[in-house]
Design a protein around this motif. Structure first.
Motif, PDB file in Angstrom:
ATOM      1  N   PHE A  60       1.119  -1.516  -0.045  1.00 43.86           N
ATOM      2  CA  PHE A  60       0.112  -0.049   0.208  1.00 43.86           C
ATOM      3  C   PHE A  60       1.190   1.396  -0.082  1.00 43.86           C
ATOM      4  N   LYS A  61       1.691   1.201  -0.451  1.00 46.50           N
ATOM      5  CA  LYS A  61       2.996   2.460  -0.917  1.00 46.50           C
ATOM      6  C   LYS A  61       2.803   2.923  -2.212  1.00 46.50           C
ATOM      7  N   ASP A  62       2.273   4.550  -1.881  1.00 42.20           N
ATOM      8  CA  ASP A  62       2.403   5.068  -3.198  1.00 42.20           C
ATOM      9  C   ASP A  62       4.171   5.468  -3.115  1.00 42.20           C
ATOM     10  N   LYS A  63       3.903   4.610  -5.245  1.00 39.73           N
ATOM     11  CA  LYS A  63       5.194   4.851  -5.580  1.00 39.73           C
ATOM     12  C   LYS A  63       5.803   6.583  -6.046  1.00 39.73           C
ATOM     13  N   THR A  64       3.683   7.235  -6.649  1.00 42.66           N
ATOM     14  CA  THR A  64       4.316   8.338  -7.078  1.00 42.66           C
ATOM     15  C   THR A  64       5.026   9.269  -6.526  1.00 42.66           C
ATOM     16  N   GLY A  65       5.823   9.529  -4.710  1.00 40.99           N
ATOM     17  CA  GLY A  65       5.434  10.175  -3.701  1.00 40.99           C
ATOM     18  C   GLY A  65       4.646  10.905  -3.425  1.00 40.99           C
ATOM     19  N   TYR A  66       3.105  11.226  -4.310  1.00 40.35           N
ATOM     20  CA  TYR A  66       2.681  11.723  -3.152  1.00 40.35           C
ATOM     21  C   TYR A  66       1.448  12.336  -1.958  1.00 40.35           C
ATOM     22  N   PHE A  67       1.849  10.698  -1.549  1.00 39.86           N
ATOM     23  CA  PHE A  67       0.889  10.181  -0.344  1.00 39.86           C
ATOM     24  C   PHE A  67       2.218   9.127   0.642  1.00 39.86           C
ATOM     25  N   PRO A  68       2.948   9.875   0.903  1.00 40.93           N
ATOM     26  CA  PRO A  68       4.376   8.608   1.303  1.00 40.93           C
ATOM     27  C   PRO A  68       3.775   8.369   2.699  1.00 40.93           C
ATOM     28  N   TRP A  69       2.930   8.651   3.453  1.00 41.68           N
ATOM     29  CA  TRP A  69       1.830   8.235   4.477  1.00 41.68           C
ATOM     30  C   TRP A  69       1.035   7.205   4.592  1.00 41.68           C
ATOM     31  N   HIS A  70       0.932   6.692   3.238  1.00 37.20           N
ATOM     32  CA  HIS A  70      -0.116   5.329   2.589  1.00 37.20           C
ATOM     33  C   HIS A  70       1.168   3.677   2.917  1.00 37.20           C
ATOM     34  N   ASN A  71       0.275   3.624   4.132  1.00 34.14           N
ATOM     35  CA  ASN A  71       0.916   2.486   3.581  1.00 34.14           C
ATOM     36  C   ASN A  71       0.103   0.739   4.502  1.00 34.14           C
ATOM     37  N   ILE A  72       0.257   0.103   4.805  1.00 30.45           N
ATOM     38  CA  ILE A  72      -0.456  -0.889   5.393  1.00 30.45           C
ATOM     39  C   ILE A  72      -1.333  -0.215   6.479  1.00 30.45           C
ATOM     40  N   ASP A  73      -0.738   0.011   7.390  1.00 30.17           N
ATOM     41  CA  ASP A  73      -1.599   0.241   8.708  1.00 30.17           C
ATOM     42  C   ASP A  73      -2.763   1.389   8.343  1.00 30.17           C
TER      43      ASP A  73
END
Length: 112
Positions: A28-41
Motif C-alpha cells: 500500500f505504498k504510494d510509488k508517486t511520492g504524493y502520498f508518502p504516509w500511505h502504508n499497510i497500517d
C-alpha cells in the motif's frame, strides 16, 4: 506532518477503498511520492474504521465476518510483501469476497 487516513463513510466508499487496496496491495505504498504516509497500517485502519461506521447497517453477523476477512487479508499481505509466495493473490481474492459480502448485505437490508 502526520496525516489522518480518510475513513470510508458508507458502503460505496468502502467498495472504493477495497478497489484501492486491490491496486496497491500488498504494501500500500504510494510509488508517486504524493502520498508518502500511505502504508499497510493506514489502509487497514481506514478499512476497519469504515466497517465500524456501518456496523449497524451490516448487522453483527456480517460485521464479524467482514472483520475476520480483513484480519486474514492483512496477515496474508504481511506474509508476502514482495508478492512472490501467492499470499498476496490469496489476500486479493479476499477483497473480492468482501466486496460481494458488502453488496449482498446492502441488498438484503434494502429488500426488507
Amino acid at each position: 506532518m502526520e496525516r489522518k487516513p480518510c475513513i470510508p463513510r458508507g458502503v460505496g466508499e468502502l467498495l472504493e477503498h477495497l478497489s484501492y487496496m486491490m491496486l496497491f496491495s500488498p504494501t500500500f505504498k504510494d510509488k508517486t511520492g504524493y502520498f508518502p504516509w500511505h502504508n499497510i497500517d493506514t489502509a487497514f485502519l481506514s478499512l476497519n474504521e469504515g466497517l465500524l461506521g456501518i456496523r449497524k447497517k451490516l448487522g453483527e453477523e456480517h460485521f464479524a465476518a467482514l472483520k475476520a476477512l480483513s484480519d486474514k487479508m492483512r496477515a496474508l499481505f504481511e506474509a508476502d510483501p514482495e508478492d512472490k509466495t501467492g499470499d498476496t493473490h490469496a489476500g486479493r481474492m479476499l477483497i473480492h469476497e468482501m466486496k460481494d459480502m458488502l453488496r449482498g448485505a446492502v441488498k438484503r437490508k434494502s429488500s426488507k
